[in-house]
Design a protein around this motif. Structure first.
Motif, mmCIF file in Angstrom:
data_model
loop_
_atom_site.group_PDB
_atom_site.id
_atom_site.type_symbol
_atom_site.label_atom_id
_atom_site.label_comp_id
_atom_site.label_asym_id
_atom_site.label_seq_id
_atom_site.Cartn_x
_atom_site.Cartn_y
_atom_site.Cartn_z
ATOM 1 N N GLU A 204 -7.700 6.466 5.218
ATOM 2 C CA GLU A 204 -7.001 5.214 5.447
ATOM 3 C C GLU A 204 -7.492 4.126 4.846
ATOM 4 O O GLU A 204 -6.857 3.152 4.484
ATOM 5 C CB GLU A 204 -7.136 5.205 7.072
ATOM 6 N N ARG A 205 -8.885 3.660 4.929
ATOM 7 C CA ARG A 205 -9.533 2.611 4.299
ATOM 8 C C ARG A 205 -9.110 2.626 2.617
ATOM 9 O O ARG A 205 -8.973 1.692 2.118
ATOM 10 C CB ARG A 205 -10.880 2.677 4.481
ATOM 11 N N ALA A 206 -9.413 3.910 2.077
ATOM 12 C CA ALA A 206 -9.113 3.931 0.653
ATOM 13 C C ALA A 206 -7.789 3.419 0.423
ATOM 14 O O ALA A 206 -7.607 2.787 -0.664
ATOM 15 C CB ALA A 206 -9.271 5.320 0.158
ATOM 16 N N ALA A 207 -6.733 3.935 1.138
ATOM 17 C CA ALA A 207 -5.245 3.558 0.744
ATOM 18 C C ALA A 207 -5.059 2.242 0.991
ATOM 19 O O ALA A 207 -4.426 1.252 0.379
ATOM 20 C CB ALA A 207 -4.442 4.169 1.890
ATOM 21 N N GLN A 208 -5.789 1.278 2.097
ATOM 22 C CA GLN A 208 -5.786 -0.018 2.167
ATOM 23 C C GLN A 208 -6.275 -0.853 1.315
ATOM 24 O O GLN A 208 -5.685 -1.755 0.617
ATOM 25 C CB GLN A 208 -6.358 -0.411 3.606
ATOM 26 N N VAL A 209 -7.586 -0.527 0.797
ATOM 27 C CA VAL A 209 -8.168 -1.129 -0.369
ATOM 28 C C VAL A 209 -7.314 -1.215 -1.499
ATOM 29 O O VAL A 209 -7.081 -1.975 -2.387
ATOM 30 C CB VAL A 209 -9.563 -0.877 -0.515
ATOM 31 N N ALA A 210 -6.891 0.202 -1.892
ATOM 32 C CA ALA A 210 -5.999 0.255 -2.958
ATOM 33 C C ALA A 210 -4.745 -0.453 -2.851
ATOM 34 O O ALA A 210 -4.264 -0.886 -4.242
ATOM 35 C CB ALA A 210 -5.408 1.808 -3.128
ATOM 36 N N ASP A 211 -4.055 -0.650 -1.838
ATOM 37 C CA ASP A 211 -2.881 -1.538 -1.816
ATOM 38 C C ASP A 211 -3.237 -2.940 -2.057
ATOM 39 O O ASP A 211 -2.540 -3.653 -2.752
ATOM 40 C CB ASP A 211 -2.323 -1.499 -0.231
ATOM 41 N N TYR A 212 -4.552 -3.370 -1.521
ATOM 42 C CA TYR A 212 -4.976 -4.872 -1.931
ATOM 43 C C TYR A 212 -4.938 -4.876 -3.346
ATOM 44 O O TYR A 212 -4.578 -6.064 -4.119
ATOM 45 C CB TYR A 212 -6.092 -5.205 -1.266
ATOM 46 N N LEU A 213 -5.533 -3.863 -4.154
ATOM 47 C CA LEU A 213 -5.887 -4.119 -5.439
ATOM 48 C C LEU A 213 -4.746 -3.863 -6.426
ATOM 49 O O LEU A 213 -4.739 -4.405 -7.743
ATOM 50 C CB LEU A 213 -6.770 -3.076 -5.803
ATOM 51 N N THR A 214 -3.644 -3.231 -5.963
ATOM 52 C CA THR A 214 -2.554 -2.779 -7.100
ATOM 53 C C THR A 214 -1.173 -3.404 -6.605
ATOM 54 O O THR A 214 -0.391 -3.285 -7.669
ATOM 55 C CB THR A 214 -2.669 -1.194 -6.844
ATOM 56 N N GLN A 215 -0.893 -3.780 -5.507
ATOM 57 C CA GLN A 215 0.364 -4.200 -5.095
ATOM 58 C C GLN A 215 0.781 -5.698 -5.410
ATOM 59 O O GLN A 215 1.758 -6.085 -4.812
ATOM 60 C CB GLN A 215 0.607 -3.770 -3.678
ATOM 61 N N GLY A 216 0.033 -6.323 -6.028
ATOM 62 C CA GLY A 216 0.052 -7.802 -6.745
ATOM 63 C C GLY A 216 0.136 -8.915 -5.160
ATOM 64 O O GLY A 216 0.689 -9.780 -5.255
ATOM 65 N N HIS A 217 -0.843 -8.477 -4.454
ATOM 66 C CA HIS A 217 -1.413 -9.483 -3.328
ATOM 67 C C HIS A 217 -1.932 -10.622 -4.011
ATOM 68 O O HIS A 217 -2.045 -11.808 -3.513
ATOM 69 C CB HIS A 217 -2.417 -8.725 -2.396
ATOM 70 N N TRP A 218 -2.598 -10.710 -5.090
ATOM 71 C CA TRP A 218 -3.079 -11.782 -5.866
ATOM 72 C C TRP A 218 -2.719 -11.730 -7.260
ATOM 73 O O TRP A 218 -1.824 -10.919 -7.730
ATOM 74 C CB TRP A 218 -4.568 -11.712 -5.949
ATOM 75 N N THR A 219 -3.017 -13.068 -8.027
ATOM 76 C CA THR A 219 -2.620 -13.115 -9.445
ATOM 77 C C THR A 219 -3.706 -11.871 -10.090
ATOM 78 O O THR A 219 -4.798 -11.569 -9.409
ATOM 79 C CB THR A 219 -2.790 -14.334 -9.940
#
Length: 283
Positions: A204-219
């Motif tokens: 679950e944590r891996a999926a959450q961090v992956a979402d942060y890194l890949t889904q355009g939350h930041w520039t």
């Protein structure tokens, strides 16, 4: 020797000087790499992208992670004994996702310990490679970054959001095709990063961090320092051995007519001290 011959001899010497200087620098790099390699009892591999002058005319070249890089790194990993740790020194703005993924997967498959050292930054594809290591060593001010896919000059996540906010009938076919490609790219990279992070984090944590890194939350150039990464639970160590900085000094940026940064160097502990402690098993 007349003046004409002297003139051409001078031109030849000036043309040859950058090549001789580059060869000397290469020898020094291999010497320092050998010292680190013996001290850590590991295989040292570098993936360092800097703008350097090369050739007869001192032409400038700026590099990114390419297929040629992945071929060379994979060859180095393949020729490393399975019980010998790998230390990868990484300094890159990123590059091709395919090449970065090949390197990351090869590092994951290496049976012995894999460590990545980041003295300044490893963005985009460089971050993807770093995440595949068993441990990441970072300078206190070094950064990794998001790995959200880019389509041309546009972030894939931004393309998708732009299309979602418009009337579909008012969007041209080319943009719709780009949006479809962007959705696929986002899903592919998210799955890849989730899989890699699964080596370090619960699912679950891996999926959450992956979402942060890949889904355009930041520039795409958003900096992620070692403390932020530690908070996420990643195997990150803040601080680098002095020998890594000594090696990076041998990868200078191309000289400018007027340097933008200057300072008077202060005495620093010699890297040999760290190397000696490594040999004695003191850390």
């Amino acid at each position: 020797m007349d003046l004409f011959q002297l003139f051409w001899l001078l031109i030849f010497a000036l043309s040859l000087w950058p090549i001789l200087r580059q060869q000397r620098t290469e020898r020094l790099r291999l010497k320092v790499m050998g010292q680190i390699q013996r001290a850590r009892n590991s295989r040292i591999i570098t993936l360092i992208h800097r703008q350097e002058s090369w050739g007869l005319l001192g032409l400038l070249g700026r590099r990114f992670i390419s297929i040629e890089d992945s071929e060379k790194v994979l060859r180095a990993i393949r020729t490393t004994p399975p019980d010998l740790p790998i230390d990868l020194i990484l300094h890159t703005p990123g590059g091709l996702v395919l090449a970065a993924e090949q390197i990351a997967q090869a590092l994951r498959r290496h049976p012995a310990r894999v460590s990545v050292f980041v003295p300044h930054y490893a963005m985009s594809g460089g971050t993807l490679i770093a995440l595949a290591a068993d441990e990441i060593w970072m300078d206190d001010n070094a950064v990794l970054g998001p790995v959200d896919p880019q389509l041309g000059q546009w972030p894939a996540a931004s393309i998708v959001r732009a299309v979602e906010q418009k009337d579909r009938n008012r969007v041209d076919d080319e943009t719709l095709i780009m949006a479809d490609m962007a959705r696929k790219a986002l899903a592919q990279v998210r799955d890849l990063v989730t899989d890699i992070l699964g080596d370090h984090l619960p699912p679950e944590r891996a999926a959450q961090v992956a979402d942060y890194l890949t889904q355009g939350h930041w520039t795409h150039d958003y900096p992620l320092d070692c403390r932020r990464l530690q908070e996420w639970g990643l195997p990150v160590r803040c601080g680098l051995p002095a020998a890594i900085y000594a090696l990076m000094d041998l990868y200078p940026q191309a000289p400018e007519r007027r340097p933008s940064v200057q300072y008077v160097p202060l005495p620093q502990p010699a890297p040999a001290g760290w190397l000696r402690r490594q040999r004695d098993g003191e850390g």
